[in-house]
Design a protein around this motif. Structure first.
Motif, short mmCIF file in Angstrom:
data_model
loop_
_atom_site.label_atom_id
_atom_site.label_comp_id
_atom_site.label_asym_id
_atom_site.label_seq_id
_atom_site.Cartn_x
_atom_site.Cartn_y
_atom_site.Cartn_z
N SER A 33 -3.01 -2.36 -0.54
CA SER A 33 -4.36 -1.92 -0.91
C SER A 33 -5.22 -3.10 -1.38
O SER A 33 -6.44 -3.08 -1.24
CB SER A 33 -4.29 -0.85 -2.01
OG SER A 33 -3.65 -1.36 -3.17
N ARG A 56 -6.07 10.10 -1.00
CA ARG A 56 -4.87 10.84 -1.42
C ARG A 56 -5.14 12.35 -1.35
O ARG A 56 -4.30 13.13 -0.89
CB ARG A 56 -4.48 10.47 -2.86
CG ARG A 56 -3.85 9.10 -3.05
CD ARG A 56 -3.50 8.93 -4.52
NE ARG A 56 -3.19 7.58 -4.88
CZ ARG A 56 -1.96 7.05 -4.94
NH1 ARG A 56 -0.92 7.82 -4.62
NH2 ARG A 56 -1.75 5.81 -5.32
N PHE A 70 1.34 6.85 0.54
CA PHE A 70 0.81 6.04 -0.56
C PHE A 70 1.94 5.74 -1.53
O PHE A 70 2.45 6.65 -2.19
CB PHE A 70 -0.30 6.79 -1.30
CG PHE A 70 -1.49 7.15 -0.46
CD1 PHE A 70 -2.65 6.38 -0.48
CD2 PHE A 70 -1.48 8.28 0.36
CE1 PHE A 70 -3.75 6.71 0.29
CE2 PHE A 70 -2.58 8.62 1.13
CZ PHE A 70 -3.72 7.84 1.10
N ASP A 72 2.96 3.57 -4.82
CA ASP A 72 2.49 2.74 -5.94
C ASP A 72 3.54 1.69 -6.28
O ASP A 72 4.71 2.02 -6.50
CB ASP A 72 2.21 3.62 -7.16
CG ASP A 72 1.06 4.59 -6.92
OD1 ASP A 72 0.00 4.15 -6.46
OD2 ASP A 72 1.24 5.79 -7.19
N VAL A 90 -1.08 -0.46 -4.08
CA VAL A 90 -0.59 0.70 -3.33
C VAL A 90 -0.25 0.22 -1.93
O VAL A 90 -1.08 -0.39 -1.25
CB VAL A 90 -1.64 1.82 -3.26
CG1 VAL A 90 -1.05 3.05 -2.56
CG2 VAL A 90 -2.15 2.20 -4.65
#
Length: 285
Positions: A33, A56, A70, A72, A90
Motif C-alpha cells: 500500500s 475493504r 488485504f 496488515d 497493507v
C-alpha cells in the motif's frame, strides 16, 4: 513539488503498476500500500488509508473475504538519513488494487490509468481462474461417475440390490454430508429442478467433498465386510457425517451453502464439439 503525470511514471513497455508489483517466496503476486500510494500520487498516506478503508468495505460487500485481499503488516522503510523505521503497511491482492483505484480520487490522471489497467488485468485473471475451475469440475465429475459405479457394486455386495434400496442408500450418504438433507432436500435447498442432477450443478469444492464421501464409503463397506441394507445405510451416513465434520473443523463452507453452478453438461458438450468425441453414457447418481 510538481504533480506527477502519466508521462513521468509510465513506461511505453511496462505499466507503473507492474513495476511496483512484488512476489513472495511462493510465487504469489502482491502490492504494498505504501508503494501504491506513491504511484497514485497521495503525498499524505493518511488520506490513502481512507481509500483503503472504502476498498475493504467494497470487498466485504462483494462477498469476498477481506483477509484474502488485504493483509496488515509492519515493514521497515528507509528514511532520508539512511536510518530505518517500522511503518504499518497493507499488502494488497490484484483484486484489492482494483477496488482501491475504483475508490481513489478520479481527478488524478494516474487513477484513471489504474482503473483501466486493473479492470483489464482482473478480468484476465477471472477468465484464467474460470478455465481452471471448469477443468477441475470436468475431471472431478468424471471421477464421481466412475466411483459411483464402484460404490454401487460395493453396496450390492452388502445387500443393497433393488434400485429403490440404492436410492435410500445414497440418501443416507447425502444426509450425513449435508446435515440431514436428502437428495430431494438438496434439490429444494438449491432450487434445482427434479430433472437436474445434483452433481451436474456442483462446483469443484462440492464435487471433491462428494467424491471423498463416495470413495471412503466404498472402502468402508469392503474393508469391514458390511452386510445388510440397514448396516450399509448407516455406514454411508457415518462417512458423510465424518466428511462434513472435517469441513467444519477446517473452517470450510458447508456443502448445502455452496453456490449452484451452470450444468456441467454444457462444458462437456463444448469439449465434445472441439474434440469430436462421441457422447458418453451418463451414469445416474
Amino acid at each position: 513539488m510538481p504533480r506527477k503525470t502519466i508521462k513521468d511514471i509510465a513506461s511505453p513497455h511496462r505499466s507503473p503498476f507492474e513495476r511496483i508489483r512484488r512476489t513472495n517466496d511462493a510465487g504469489n503476486e502482491y502490492w504494498s500500500s505504501r508503494d501504491f500510494a506513491k504511484i497514485l500520487d497521495y503525498s499524505d498516506y493518511r488520506n490513502f488509508e481512507q481509500v483503503i478503508a472504502k476498498a475493504r468495505t467494497a470487498c466485504f460487500n462483494s462477498g469476498q473475504r477481506i483477509d484474502d485481499h488485504f493483509v496488515d503488516v509492519t515493514e521497515m522503510v528507509e528514511l532520508g538519513s539512511g536510518a530505518k523505521r517500522e511503518v504499518k503497511t497493507v499488502f494488497l491482492s490484484r483484486y484489492a488494487c482494483y477496488l482501491i483505484v475504483q475508490n481513489a480520487d478520479p481527478n488524478k490522471e494516474i487513477v484513471a490509468l489504474g482503473q483501466t489497467y486493473f479492470a483489464v488485468q482482473t478480468r484476465k485473471q477471472e477468465l484464467t481462474e474460470q478455465a481452471i475451475e471448469d477443468e477441475r469440475r470436468l475431471l472431478l465429475r468424471e471421477e464421481m461417475r466412475q466411483h459411483n459405479v464402484k460404490l454401487a457394486d460395493a453396496a450390492k455386495d452388502a445387500g443393497v440390490v433393488e434400485p429403490k434400496d440404492y436410492a435410500i442408500f445414497q440418501n443416507h450418504g447425502y444426509m450425513g454430508l449435508y446435515g440431514g438433507l436428502t437428495a430431494q432436500g438438496i434439490h429444494q435447498r438449491k432450487n434445482l429442478k427434479k430433472s437436474q442432477q445434483i452433481l451436474d450443478h456442483m462446483g469443484s469444492t462440492e464435487l471433491a467433498a462428494n467424491l471423498f464421501r463416495a470413495t471412503q464409503a466404498e472402502e468402508k463397506l469392503r474393508r469391514e465386510k458390511i452386510t445388510g441394507k440397514a448396516k450399509a445405510n448407516k455406514a454411508h451416513q457415518e462417512v458423510g457425517a465424518k466428511v462434513r465434520q472435517t469441513i467444519k473443523e477446517l473452517g470450510g463452507t458447508m456443502p448445502e451453502d455452496l453456490p449452484v453452478v451452470e450444468s456441467i453438461k454444457k462444458l462437456e458438450s463444448a469439449g465434445k464439439k472441439l474434440t469430436g468425441r462421441k457422447p458418453k453414457e451418463q451414469i445416474e447418481e
